[in-house]
Design a protein around this motif. Structure first.
Motif, PDB file in Angstrom:
ATOM      1  N   SER A 197       0.796  -1.234   0.000  1.00  0.00           N
ATOM      2  CA  SER A 197       0.000   0.000   0.000  1.00  0.00           C
ATOM      3  C   SER A 197       0.824   1.276   0.000  1.00  0.00           C
ATOM      4  O   SER A 197       0.254   2.365   0.040  1.00  0.00           O
ATOM      5  N   VAL A 198       2.131   1.170  -0.025  1.00  0.00           N
ATOM      6  CA  VAL A 198       2.999   2.359  -0.015  1.00  0.00           C
ATOM      7  C   VAL A 198       3.980   2.262  -1.163  1.00  0.00           C
ATOM      8  O   VAL A 198       4.773   1.319  -1.204  1.00  0.00           O
ATOM      9  N   PRO A 199       3.950   3.229  -2.100  1.00  0.00           N
ATOM     10  CA  PRO A 199       2.954   4.287  -2.254  1.00  0.00           C
ATOM     11  C   PRO A 199       1.652   3.742  -2.832  1.00  0.00           C
ATOM     12  O   PRO A 199       1.591   2.589  -3.263  1.00  0.00           O
ATOM     13  N   GLU A 200       0.638   4.586  -2.880  1.00  0.00           N
ATOM     14  CA  GLU A 200      -0.679   4.124  -3.309  1.00  0.00           C
ATOM     15  C   GLU A 200      -0.935   4.303  -4.798  1.00  0.00           C
ATOM     16  O   GLU A 200      -1.541   3.442  -5.442  1.00  0.00           O
ATOM     17  N   SER A 201      -0.509   5.436  -5.386  1.00  0.00           N
ATOM     18  CA  SER A 201      -0.932   5.772  -6.743  1.00  0.00           C
ATOM     19  C   SER A 201      -0.219   4.937  -7.796  1.00  0.00           C
ATOM     20  O   SER A 201       0.918   4.481  -7.604  1.00  0.00           O
ATOM     21  N   LEU A 242      -3.056  -2.106  -6.757  1.00  0.00           N
ATOM     22  CA  LEU A 242      -2.259  -2.047  -7.983  1.00  0.00           C
ATOM     23  C   LEU A 242      -1.026  -2.931  -7.825  1.00  0.00           C
ATOM     24  O   LEU A 242       0.076  -2.446  -7.572  1.00  0.00           O
ATOM     25  N   PRO A 243      -1.180  -4.243  -7.983  1.00  0.00           N
ATOM     26  CA  PRO A 243      -0.038  -5.155  -7.818  1.00  0.00           C
ATOM     27  C   PRO A 243       1.060  -4.851  -8.834  1.00  0.00           C
ATOM     28  O   PRO A 243       0.786  -4.527  -9.996  1.00  0.00           O
ATOM     29  N   TYR A 244       2.299  -4.959  -8.403  1.00  0.00           N
ATOM     30  CA  TYR A 244       3.418  -4.710  -9.313  1.00  0.00           C
ATOM     31  C   TYR A 244       3.420  -5.682 -10.478  1.00  0.00           C
ATOM     32  O   TYR A 244       3.906  -5.353 -11.569  1.00  0.00           O
ATOM     33  N   GLN A 245       2.886  -6.877 -10.282  1.00  0.00           N
ATOM     34  CA  GLN A 245       2.828  -7.831 -11.385  1.00  0.00           C
ATOM     35  C   GLN A 245       2.019  -7.261 -12.559  1.00  0.00           C
ATOM     36  O   GLN A 245       2.356  -7.483 -13.725  1.00  0.00           O
ATOM     37  N   ARG A 246       0.945  -6.531 -12.250  1.00  0.00           N
ATOM     38  CA  ARG A 246       0.139  -5.915 -13.304  1.00  0.00           C
ATOM     39  C   ARG A 246       0.884  -4.736 -13.940  1.00  0.00           C
ATOM     40  O   ARG A 246       0.794  -4.511 -15.158  1.00  0.00           O
ATOM     41  N   LEU A 247       1.595  -3.986 -13.122  1.00  0.00           N
ATOM     42  CA  LEU A 247       2.303  -2.816 -13.649  1.00  0.00           C
ATOM     43  C   LEU A 247       3.449  -3.222 -14.568  1.00  0.00           C
ATOM     44  O   LEU A 247       3.754  -2.508 -15.532  1.00  0.00           O
ATOM     45  N   VAL A 248       4.071  -4.358 -14.285  1.00  0.00           N
ATOM     46  CA  VAL A 248       5.153  -4.841 -15.146  1.00  0.00           C
ATOM     47  C   VAL A 248       4.652  -5.070 -16.559  1.00  0.00           C
ATOM     48  O   VAL A 248       5.358  -4.805 -17.548  1.00  0.00           O
ATOM     49  N   GLU A 249       3.419  -5.545 -16.676  1.00  0.00           N
ATOM     50  CA  GLU A 249       2.855  -5.846 -17.990  1.00  0.00           C
ATOM     51  C   GLU A 249       2.773  -4.607 -18.870  1.00  0.00           C
ATOM     52  O   GLU A 249       2.781  -4.697 -20.093  1.00  0.00           O
ATOM     53  N   GLY A 301       9.581  11.972  -1.776  1.00  0.00           N
ATOM     54  CA  GLY A 301       9.514  12.845  -0.615  1.00  0.00           C
ATOM     55  C   GLY A 301       9.668  12.057   0.678  1.00  0.00           C
ATOM     56  O   GLY A 301       9.571  10.831   0.687  1.00  0.00           O
ATOM     57  N   ILE A 302       9.962  12.782   1.744  1.00  0.00           N
ATOM     58  CA  ILE A 302       9.981  12.179   3.087  1.00  0.00           C
ATOM     59  C   ILE A 302       8.688  12.602   3.752  1.00  0.00           C
ATOM     60  O   ILE A 302       8.534  13.741   4.204  1.00  0.00           O
ATOM     61  N   ARG A 303       7.721  11.687   3.794  1.00  0.00           N
ATOM     62  CA  ARG A 303       6.353  12.037   4.194  1.00  0.00           C
ATOM     63  C   ARG A 303       5.777  10.999   5.143  1.00  0.00           C
ATOM     64  O   ARG A 303       6.041   9.802   5.007  1.00  0.00           O
ATOM     65  N   GLU A 304       4.940  11.472   6.060  1.00  0.00           N
ATOM     66  CA  GLU A 304       4.282  10.566   6.994  1.00  0.00           C
ATOM     67  C   GLU A 304       3.436   9.531   6.266  1.00  0.00           C
ATOM     68  O   GLU A 304       3.342   8.378   6.699  1.00  0.00           O
ATOM     69  N   ALA A 305       2.820   9.930   5.168  1.00  0.00           N
ATOM     70  CA  ALA A 305       1.963   8.996   4.431  1.00  0.00           C
ATOM     71  C   ALA A 305       2.757   7.823   3.867  1.00  0.00           C
ATOM     72  O   ALA A 305       2.212   6.736   3.660  1.00  0.00           O
ATOM     73  N   LEU A 306       4.041   8.033   3.614  1.00  0.00           N
ATOM     74  CA  LEU A 306       4.898   6.973   3.084  1.00  0.00           C
ATOM     75  C   LEU A 306       5.558   6.157   4.196  1.00  0.00           C
ATOM     76  O   LEU A 306       5.997   5.027   3.975  1.00  0.00           O
ATOM     77  N   GLY A 307       5.672   6.746   5.373  1.00  0.00           N
ATOM     78  CA  GLY A 307       6.310   6.044   6.479  1.00  0.00           C
ATOM     79  C   GLY A 307       7.814   6.175   6.512  1.00  0.00           C
ATOM     80  O   GLY A 307       8.451   5.727   7.470  1.00  0.00           O
ATOM     81  N   ASN A 308       8.403   6.791   5.484  1.00  0.00           N
ATOM     82  CA  ASN A 308       9.877   6.878   5.478  1.00  0.00           C
ATOM     83  C   ASN A 308      10.390   7.947   6.435  1.00  0.00           C
ATOM     84  O   ASN A 308      11.591   7.990   6.724  1.00  0.00           O
ATOM     85  N   HIS A 309       9.492   8.778   6.967  1.00  0.00           N
ATOM     86  CA  HIS A 309       9.913   9.738   7.983  1.00  0.00           C
ATOM     87  C   HIS A 309      10.419   9.027   9.244  1.00  0.00           C
ATOM     88  O   HIS A 309      11.179   9.596  10.018  1.00  0.00           O
ATOM     89  N   HIS A 310       9.993   7.777   9.424  1.00  0.00           N
ATOM     90  CA  HIS A 310      10.453   7.004  10.576  1.00  0.00           C
ATOM     91  C   HIS A 310      11.971   6.834  10.558  1.00  0.00           C
ATOM     92  O   HIS A 310      12.588   6.645  11.613  1.00  0.00           O
ATOM     93  N   GLN A 433      -8.814  -5.358  -6.958  1.00  0.00           N
ATOM     94  CA  GLN A 433      -7.650  -5.238  -7.825  1.00  0.00           C
ATOM     95  C   GLN A 433      -7.992  -5.015  -9.297  1.00  0.00           C
ATOM     96  O   GLN A 433      -7.132  -4.569 -10.058  1.00  0.00           O
ATOM     97  N   ARG A 434      -9.218  -5.311  -9.709  1.00  0.00           N
ATOM     98  CA  ARG A 434      -9.593  -5.161 -11.119  1.00  0.00           C
ATOM     99  C   ARG A 434     -10.674  -4.113 -11.327  1.00  0.00           C
ATOM    100  O   ARG A 434     -10.517  -3.189 -12.120  1.00  0.00           O
ATOM    101  N   VAL A 435     -11.787  -4.255 -10.617  1.00  0.00           N
ATOM    102  CA  VAL A 435     -12.944  -3.398 -10.871  1.00  0.00           C
ATOM    103  C   VAL A 435     -12.748  -2.005 -10.286  1.00  0.00           C
ATOM    104  O   VAL A 435     -12.975  -1.001 -10.947  1.00  0.00           O
ATOM    105  N   ALA A 436     -12.317  -1.923  -9.023  1.00  0.00           N
ATOM    106  CA  ALA A 436     -12.195  -0.619  -8.360  1.00  0.00           C
ATOM    107  C   ALA A 436     -11.269   0.338  -9.106  1.00  0.00           C
ATOM    108  O   ALA A 436     -11.629   1.519  -9.299  1.00  0.00           O
ATOM    109  N   PRO A 437     -10.077  -0.085  -9.568  1.00  0.00           N
ATOM    110  CA  PRO A 437      -9.211   0.851 -10.299  1.00  0.00           C
ATOM    111  C   PRO A 437      -9.864   1.363 -11.582  1.00  0.00           C
ATOM    112  O   PRO A 437      -9.680   2.539 -11.955  1.00  0.00           O
ATOM    113  N   VAL A 438     -10.635   0.511 -12.265  1.00  0.00           N
ATOM    114  CA  VAL A 438     -11.314   0.941 -13.503  1.00  0.00           C
ATOM    115  C   VAL A 438     -12.341   2.015 -13.193  1.00  0.00           C
ATOM    116  O   VAL A 438     -12.436   3.051 -13.867  1.00  0.00           O
TER     117      VAL A 438
END
Length: 445
Positions: A197-201, A242-249, A301-310, A433-438
């Protein structure tokens, strides 16, 4: 999932039940149980829900129980009421922990010989600190994975006027493996630890994948592995739309020959890793514990939403550009010590206090009734909804009509129910993973 049979055989061992709601929480809960009670009889329970792990995910975790069953919250409460357990580890999201705590209070409303209730977090706590902690309040032990977390946990409880004595400092239970041995001055195997879930977009996830592929092209002598937590159709602790397996395609040019997707136990992957790259995965702490050079990406970025600020102050923050140029970050020893990451140090001693406290609680002839912070007096507009989601009333008892374990259930009925659950879960995952993104893309037109 395999069905359980009643009864617990102890044979002098500590009888421990672990209730988990995902593969990563099962890993944390089962390994925590083994750290706290090395000589144990382990019974595993998987809370039925959207993230109930598959057999493949359980096998990848590599932690086996003496017995394993899939249950509802009501079924689990019935099990611990009759099972004779010494310890119950709740490896769950906060709301589910709160439900079980209120259910346990209903079972043992007065001092009684009951299981010791233990809970905690599966990894880095970078969001919903107060919310998650107060939902876990009422357990006999609330484990903090580091000195840093223990201080934060106590501050939250004391700030709310809640008893903070249950907070106990430990460490992440899955740190281990042999120390990293640098083979050359250059990293030959680079692992990008992806997160569900990180990042989301889509744009951000595609960017990270593209940069991993570019790193492989710029360094043909290196092997770049994209370490994934789950396969399409599976869920883990967080939803992955958005699984990375789909993005690779859809990645222009695809992945080069020296870059590929991998699965498997993270410890085994780290055995051959020269550089671990991530946004904020707990895998970074696993790598740092072993002395593996680790980079926490700043590209987005270094952002709380990403968790890397930790990881501020860790010495690990870096960008893909810097890694392309040959940077291998060096972690700050003081920061590591504060996070419970003790490379080449007395890691096992981190659990001594928790073991001692647990043994003392187990030995008591009676324990007081669980006393969660949230009650109808402190949170009348919040608590009922949490309990209702797990089919419990405000008194902590199962709502009328809630299914309880039925000894007379036939094998056929159990098989049919299991098939229906799997079908419903598959439909849900397909929708996520299929319907919601569409639908989301159509709404942006």
């Amino acid at each position: 999932m395999p069905e359980s049979t009643s009864g617990v055989t102890a044979g002098g061992k500590t009888r421990v039940a672990v209730l988990a709601d995902s593969d990563t929480r099962w890993k944390w809960g089962a390994l925590t149980a083994q750290r706290l009670a090395p000589d144990l009889h382990l019974t595993g329970f998987l809370l039925r829900g959207r993230a109930t792990p598959t057999a493949r995910q359980l096998g990848e975790v590599g932690v086996r129980a003496d017995r394993l069953a899939e249950v509802t919250c009501a079924e689990f409460l019935a099990e611990i009421e009759e099972g004779g357990y010494d310890v119950v580890v709740l490896a769950l999201v906060g709301g589910a922990v709160q439900a079980v705590l209120h259910g346990a209070r209903a079972l043992w409303p007065t001092p009684a010989k009951r299981p010791v209730l233990v809970t905690g977090y599966v990894g880095v706590v970078y969001e919903k600190l107060a919310d998650g902690l107060l939902l876990r309040h009422g357990a006999d032990l609330v484990l903090a994975n580091s000195r840093h977390d223990a201080g934060r946990f106590r501050a939250v409880y004391e700030g709310a006027g809640a008893d903070a004595s249950a907070v106990t400092e430990t460490a992440l239970p899955f740190l281990g493996g042999g120390p990293y041995e640098q083979r050359t001055s250059r990293a030959h195997t680079v692992v990008f630890a992806a997160q569900p879930s990180v990042p989301e977009s889509r744009a951000d996830r595609t960017y990270l994948l593209r940069r991993a592929a570019q790193h492989a092209r710029r360094h043909p002598d290196r092997e770049v592995l994209v370490k994934l937590r789950s396969k399409p159709g599976e869920h883990t602790t967080h939803l992955e739309e958005l699984p990375y397996q789909r993005l690779v395609e859809r990645l222009p040019g695809g992945l080069p020959a020296n870059c590929r997707l991998v699965y498997g136990n993270m410890g085994e992957v780290l055995d051959r890793t020269d550089l671990l790259v991530t946004v904020s995965s707990t895998a970074a702490l696993e790598a740092l514990h072993r002395g593996v050079p680790t980079a926490v990406l700043t590209d987005l970025g270094i952002r709380e939403a990403l968790g890397n600020h930790h990881f501020l102050g860790s010495g690990c923050l870096a960008s893909w550009d810097q890694l392309d140029a040959g940077l291998r970050p060096v972690a700050d020893p003081a920061w590591l010590a504060g996070q419970g990451v003790i490379a080449q140090g007395p890691y096992e001693r981190a659990f001594d206090t928790a073991r001692e406290r647990l043994a003392e609680l187990v030995a008591r002839p009676a324990l007081p009734a669980p006393a969660p912070y949230y009650t109808l007096a402190t949170a009348p507009g919040y608590l009922p909804g949490i309990l209702a989601r797990h089919h419990l009333g405000t008194d902590g008892r199962p709502l009328p009509g809630t299914a309880r374990p039925a000894a007379a259930d036939s094998r056929v009925r159990r098989a049919v129910r299991a098939w229906l659950r799997d079908a419903a879960r598959g439909a849900y995952r397909h929708g996520v993973q299929r319907v919601a993104p569409v639908i989301r893309r159509m709404g942006e037109l």
